[in-house]
Design an enzyme around this catalytic site. Structure first.
Site, PDB file in Angstrom:
ATOM      1  N   LYS A  19     -23.463  52.377  53.251  1.00 46.10           N
ATOM      2  CA  LYS A  19     -23.526  53.080  54.887  1.00 46.10           C
ATOM      3  C   LYS A  19     -22.635  52.322  55.855  1.00 46.10           C
ATOM      4  O   LYS A  19     -22.099  52.856  56.749  1.00 46.10           O
ATOM      5  CB  LYS A  19     -24.797  53.433  55.090  1.00 46.10           C
ATOM      6  CG  LYS A  19     -25.767  54.640  54.422  1.00 46.10           C
ATOM      7  CD  LYS A  19     -25.300  55.901  55.003  1.00 46.10           C
ATOM      8  CE  LYS A  19     -26.004  57.096  54.427  1.00 46.10           C
ATOM      9  NZ  LYS A  19     -25.612  58.209  54.620  1.00 46.10           N
TER      10      LYS A  19
ATOM     11  N   GLU B 126     -30.699  51.394  57.705  1.00 44.76           N
ATOM     12  CA  GLU B 126     -30.579  50.401  56.667  1.00 44.76           C
ATOM     13  C   GLU B 126     -29.292  49.450  56.819  1.00 44.76           C
ATOM     14  O   GLU B 126     -28.994  48.457  56.322  1.00 44.76           O
ATOM     15  CB  GLU B 126     -30.488  51.157  55.423  1.00 44.76           C
ATOM     16  CG  GLU B 126     -31.698  51.545  54.934  1.00 44.76           C
ATOM     17  CD  GLU B 126     -32.616  50.494  54.376  1.00 44.76           C
ATOM     18  OE1 GLU B 126     -32.225  49.594  53.446  1.00 44.76           O
ATOM     19  OE2 GLU B 126     -33.877  50.483  54.900  1.00 44.76           O
TER      20      GLU B 126
ATOM     21  N   TYR C  34     -26.970  50.969  48.662  1.00 42.82           N
ATOM     22  CA  TYR C  34     -27.050  51.907  49.751  1.00 42.82           C
ATOM     23  C   TYR C  34     -26.616  51.627  51.072  1.00 42.82           C
ATOM     24  O   TYR C  34     -25.632  52.353  51.677  1.00 42.82           O
ATOM     25  CB  TYR C  34     -28.464  52.525  49.805  1.00 42.82           C
ATOM     26  CG  TYR C  34     -28.613  53.521  50.810  1.00 42.82           C
ATOM     27  CD1 TYR C  34     -28.096  54.886  50.461  1.00 42.82           C
ATOM     28  CD2 TYR C  34     -29.288  53.180  52.036  1.00 42.82           C
ATOM     29  CE1 TYR C  34     -28.357  55.929  51.673  1.00 42.82           C
ATOM     30  CE2 TYR C  34     -29.538  54.196  53.111  1.00 42.82           C
ATOM     31  CZ  TYR C  34     -29.017  55.597  52.819  1.00 42.82           C
ATOM     32  OH  TYR C  34     -29.127  56.278  53.931  1.00 42.82           O
TER      33      TYR C  34
ATOM     34  N   THR D 276     -27.620  54.844  59.570  1.00 45.06           N
ATOM     35  CA  THR D 276     -29.008  54.592  58.991  1.00 45.06           C
ATOM     36  C   THR D 276     -29.378  53.084  59.624  1.00 45.06           C
ATOM     37  O   THR D 276     -28.573  52.407  59.559  1.00 45.06           O
ATOM     38  CB  THR D 276     -29.231  54.643  57.485  1.00 45.06           C
ATOM     39  OG1 THR D 276     -30.354  53.881  57.318  1.00 45.06           O
ATOM     40  CG2 THR D 276     -28.095  53.975  56.892  1.00 45.06           C
TER      41      THR D 276
HETATM   42  P1  NAP Z   1     -31.669  63.753  51.079  1.00 51.75           P
HETATM   43  O1  NAP Z   1     -32.837  64.780  51.175  1.00 51.75           O
HETATM   44  O2  NAP Z   1     -31.704  62.906  50.091  1.00 51.75           O
HETATM   45  O3  NAP Z   1     -30.520  64.959  50.922  1.00 51.75           O
HETATM   46  C1  NAP Z   1     -29.335  64.524  50.461  1.00 51.75           C
HETATM   47  C2  NAP Z   1     -28.161  65.652  50.184  1.00 51.75           C
HETATM   48  O4  NAP Z   1     -27.012  65.161  50.029  1.00 51.75           O
HETATM   49  C3  NAP Z   1     -28.786  66.605  49.177  1.00 51.75           C
HETATM   50  O5  NAP Z   1     -28.293  67.679  49.899  1.00 51.75           O
HETATM   51  C4  NAP Z   1     -27.838  66.242  47.977  1.00 51.75           C
HETATM   52  O6  NAP Z   1     -27.722  67.293  47.261  1.00 51.75           O
HETATM   53  C5  NAP Z   1     -26.404  65.660  48.851  1.00 51.75           C
HETATM   54  N1  NAP Z   1     -25.513  64.768  47.744  1.00 51.75           N
HETATM   55  C6  NAP Z   1     -25.949  63.830  47.162  1.00 51.75           C
HETATM   56  N2  NAP Z   1     -24.911  63.622  46.591  1.00 51.75           N
HETATM   57  C7  NAP Z   1     -24.165  64.426  46.789  1.00 51.75           C
HETATM   58  C8  NAP Z   1     -22.754  64.470  46.189  1.00 51.75           C
HETATM   59  N3  NAP Z   1     -22.207  63.682  45.415  1.00 51.75           N
HETATM   60  N4  NAP Z   1     -21.905  65.891  46.615  1.00 51.75           N
HETATM   61  C9  NAP Z   1     -22.553  66.575  47.337  1.00 51.75           C
HETATM   62  N5  NAP Z   1     -23.833  66.487  47.895  1.00 51.75           N
HETATM   63  C10 NAP Z   1     -24.282  65.347  47.436  1.00 51.75           C
HETATM   64  O7  NAP Z   1     -31.280  63.187  52.414  1.00 51.75           O
HETATM   65  P2  NAP Z   1     -31.916  63.265  53.779  1.00 51.75           P
HETATM   66  O8  NAP Z   1     -33.268  62.553  54.014  1.00 51.75           O
HETATM   67  O9  NAP Z   1     -31.935  64.717  54.105  1.00 51.75           O
HETATM   68  O10 NAP Z   1     -30.802  62.407  54.802  1.00 51.75           O
HETATM   69  C11 NAP Z   1     -29.581  63.064  55.120  1.00 51.75           C
HETATM   70  C12 NAP Z   1     -28.761  62.090  55.344  1.00 51.75           C
HETATM   71  O11 NAP Z   1     -29.186  60.933  56.267  1.00 51.75           O
HETATM   72  C13 NAP Z   1     -28.231  60.998  54.309  1.00 51.75           C
HETATM   73  O12 NAP Z   1     -26.721  60.784  54.098  1.00 51.75           O
HETATM   74  C14 NAP Z   1     -29.242  59.843  54.393  1.00 51.75           C
HETATM   75  O13 NAP Z   1     -28.705  58.659  53.776  1.00 51.75           O
HETATM   76  C15 NAP Z   1     -29.176  59.741  55.952  1.00 51.75           C
HETATM   77  N6  NAP Z   1     -30.239  58.931  56.462  1.00 51.75           N
HETATM   78  C16 NAP Z   1     -31.650  59.487  56.177  1.00 51.75           C
HETATM   79  C17 NAP Z   1     -32.714  58.931  56.701  1.00 51.75           C
HETATM   80  C18 NAP Z   1     -34.228  59.542  56.908  1.00 51.75           C
HETATM   81  O14 NAP Z   1     -35.101  58.735  56.825  1.00 51.75           O
HETATM   82  N7  NAP Z   1     -34.120  60.573  56.178  1.00 51.75           N
HETATM   83  C19 NAP Z   1     -32.354  58.021  57.794  1.00 51.75           C
HETATM   84  C20 NAP Z   1     -31.118  57.703  57.997  1.00 51.75           C
HETATM   85  C21 NAP Z   1     -30.034  58.129  57.351  1.00 51.75           C
HETATM   86  P3  NAP Z   1     -28.707  67.606  46.034  1.00 51.75           P
HETATM   87  O15 NAP Z   1     -29.620  68.552  46.622  1.00 51.75           O
HETATM   88  O16 NAP Z   1     -27.858  68.340  45.112  1.00 51.75           O
HETATM   89  O17 NAP Z   1     -29.246  66.344  45.370  1.00 51.75           O
HETATM   90  O1  F7E Z   2     -39.418  53.227  51.421  1.00 48.93           O
HETATM   91  C1  F7E Z   2     -41.792  50.638  50.379  1.00 48.93           C
HETATM   92  C2  F7E Z   2     -40.180  50.271  50.117  1.00 48.93           C
HETATM   93  O2  F7E Z   2     -37.837  54.864  50.003  1.00 48.93           O
HETATM   94  C3  F7E Z   2     -39.833  52.629  52.491  1.00 48.93           C
HETATM   95  C4  F7E Z   2     -34.133  56.553  53.104  1.00 48.93           C
HETATM   96  O3  F7E Z   2     -34.183  57.904  53.884  1.00 48.93           O
HETATM   97  O4  F7E Z   2     -34.861  55.445  55.033  1.00 48.93           O
HETATM   98  C5  F7E Z   2     -35.257  55.713  53.748  1.00 48.93           C
HETATM   99  O5  F7E Z   2     -35.050  54.333  53.074  1.00 48.93           O
HETATM  100  C6  F7E Z   2     -40.440  51.390  52.411  1.00 48.93           C
HETATM  101  C7  F7E Z   2     -39.577  50.349  51.384  1.00 48.93           C
HETATM  102  O6  F7E Z   2     -37.536  54.474  52.362  1.00 48.93           O
HETATM  103  C8  F7E Z   2     -42.889  52.285  47.524  1.00 48.93           C
HETATM  104  O7  F7E Z   2     -40.069  49.361  49.579  1.00 48.93           O
HETATM  105  C9  F7E Z   2     -43.542  50.528  48.778  1.00 48.93           C
HETATM  106  O8  F7E Z   2     -39.869  49.051  52.241  1.00 48.93           O
HETATM  107  O9  F7E Z   2     -39.516  55.665  51.827  1.00 48.93           O
HETATM  108  P1  F7E Z   2     -38.698  54.579  51.216  1.00 48.93           P
HETATM  109  P2  F7E Z   2     -36.624  53.525  52.729  1.00 48.93           P
HETATM  110  O10 F7E Z   2     -36.067  52.773  51.737  1.00 48.93           O
HETATM  111  O11 F7E Z   2     -36.902  52.990  54.148  1.00 48.93           O
HETATM  112  C10 F7E Z   2     -33.640  54.818  55.484  1.00 48.93           C
HETATM  113  C11 F7E Z   2     -33.560  54.923  56.736  1.00 48.93           C
HETATM  114  C12 F7E Z   2     -32.448  55.699  55.028  1.00 48.93           C
HETATM  115  O12 F7E Z   2     -31.499  55.752  55.348  1.00 48.93           O
HETATM  116  C13 F7E Z   2     -32.827  56.125  53.264  1.00 48.93           C
HETATM  117  O13 F7E Z   2     -31.608  57.030  53.193  1.00 48.93           O
HETATM  118  O14 F7E Z   2     -41.501  51.760  51.428  1.00 48.93           O
HETATM  119  N1  F7E Z   2     -42.477  51.040  49.261  1.00 48.93           N
HETATM  120  N2  F7E Z   2     -44.109  51.237  47.754  1.00 48.93           N
HETATM  121  C14 F7E Z   2     -41.862  52.182  48.543  1.00 48.93           C
HETATM  122  N3  F7E Z   2     -41.135  52.843  48.531  1.00 48.93           N
HETATM  123  C15 F7E Z   2     -41.056  53.898  47.702  1.00 48.93           C
HETATM  124  N4  F7E Z   2     -39.795  54.914  47.671  1.00 48.93           N
HETATM  125  N5  F7E Z   2     -41.873  54.224  46.616  1.00 48.93           N
HETATM  126  C16 F7E Z   2     -42.910  53.267  46.560  1.00 48.93           C
HETATM  127  O15 F7E Z   2     -43.736  53.349  45.722  1.00 48.93           O
END
Ligand code: NAP
Ligand code: F7E
Length: 355
Positions: free
Chosen positions: A159, A132, A155, A130
């Protein structure tokens, strides 16, 4: 040889898109599902109800913190590709559950790599890394594969561990293991407490008359938001190369949370007038003067990642990856989906409203 994918995190946003993508390519897809007291398969319900179920698509109960479970499943399924998407993926919540996040988002990757290695080590492994990882390191933005890491949350730190243990298994055991360093990617299936989806749901509810206003945290945070459907193709492409490597997927286009909010309101014909700064910032409907957006410190994080912008040049050049949806297209897609689902509007009514 038959292509057999094992996906952890199959019930998540990316897991659901990746499953559709791989089934369309003829794969057998096995997904790990956690036991919940309520239903958690909403995003893959359409696949469970399809002809694929139990023919090309199989679900197994598992938790990625349980290594004996992983070991047995890898031995039984014999995957040719493993996509490790499972994680406690919410950055803000990782401050509330730091130890669990370390286990589920960090150490679990080691457990899965070890399960693959012990079972022969000859399948291809994708790790969901990620942006992050970069966290507070803004100097060289747009960030790329060689930008140093500076995680700003439990987090991000978990990662970083997963990133390095994946590299370590590649180098130590000659395993085909890749990190996809993905910047934020969203969709109508995005979890409801990530900021983009929180915004589109709130607007749809406000228009349906079931929510008063939208309260946000740091509105100056800047993110590089792409469409999740594009990014799962990138994951698959990473496992198609001669040699395993690590790749950034991003759009190289940055927007603040405030800009996303404005763009989402604009989709339904509302222009926002901003007043005040920081905690006192407020967004009003320019036409009616109604308060629509305010700031609540409850949504601030103990440490914030202010600025993430990614350079996907390596993935574009080596994988031939290209995003298909731009920022405006993404906001439009998410806003329309929530208006149809929440505000109870038909596609025709929505089109009329947008004219
Ligand atoms: P998400 O919607 O939060 O999905 C996370 C998945 O992980 C869900 O299926 C969840 O299951 C499962 N999970 C969590 N804890 C678990 C455990 N202990 N055992 C088995 N399964 C578990 O995340 P996403 O947005 O699809 O992202 C997929 C991956 O990419 C994650 O690793 C995330 O950190 C990474 N990532 C995401 C982004 C983004 O912007 N979306 C960017 C960079 C990296 P439940 O449904 O049971 O909760
Ligand atoms: O926040 C700001 C918050 O929670 C984005 C995950 O998929 O992407 C995701 O992480 C920004 C942050 O995503 C609210 O402070 C303001 O600066 O949508 P987010 P994230 O933290 O960027 C990365 C790449 C991952 O890997 C992660 O798994 O928005 N923000 N106000 C807020 N965020 C939330 N959630 N809620 C608010 O009310």
């Amino acid at each position: 040889m038959k292509n057999v994918a094992l996906i952890t995190g199959i019930t998540g946003q990316d897991g659901s898109y990746l499953t559709e993508f791989l089934l369309a390519k003829g794969y057998d897809v096995h997904g790990l599902v956690r036991r919940h007291s309520t239903l958690n398969t909403e995003r893959i319900e359409h696949i469970i109800r399809s002809d694929y179920h139990k023919v090309k698509f199989f679900l197994h109960f598992a938790d990625v913190t349980d290594s004996s479970n992983l070991m047995r499943l890898v031995a039984d399924i014999r995957p040719t590709e493993v996509y490790n998407l499972a994680a406690q993926s919410h950055v803000g919540i990782s401050f509330e559950v730091p130890e669990y996040t370390a286990e589920a988002t960090g150490v679990s990757t080691l457990k899965l790599l070890e399960a693959v290695r012990v079972n022969g080590g000859n399948c291809r492994f994708y790790q969901a890394s990620t942006s992050e990882l970069y966290g507070g390191f803004e100097e060289t933005a747009p960030q790329h594969e060689k930008t140093p890491f500076y995680p700003k949350s439990p987090y991000g730190a978990a990662k970083v561990y997963s990133y390095w243990v994946t590299v370590n298994y590649r180098e130590s055991y000659d395993m085909y293991a890749c990190n996809g360093i993905l910047f934020n990617h969203e969709s109508p299936r995005r979890g409801e407490n990530f900021v983009t989806r929180k915004i589109t749901i709130a607007i749809a509810k406000m228009l349906a008359g079931t929510q008063e206003k939208l309260s946000l945290g740091n509105m100056n945070a800047m993110r590089d938001w792409g469409f999740a459907g594009d990014y799962v193709e990138g994951m698959w492409l990473m496992l198609r190369q001669d040699k395993a490597d690590d790749y950034v997927l991003a759009t190289n286009e940055g927007h603040t949370v405030r800009e996303f909010t404005e763009a989402a309101f604009a989709e339904v014909g509302i222009k926002i007038r901003w007043e005040g700064e920081g905690l006192l910032e407020k967004g009003y409907d320019q036409e009616s003067g109604k308060l629509l957006v305010d700031v609540n410190p409850e949504f601030y994080r103990p440490a914030e990642v202010e600025y993430l912008l990614g350079n996907p040049a390596k993935a574009e050049k080596e994988l031939g990856w290209k995003r298909t949806v731009d920022f405006k297209g993404l906001v439009a897609m998410m806003m329309e989906a929530d208006m149809l689902a929440i505000a109870g509007i038909t596609p025709t009514e929505y089109k009329e409203r947008k004219k």
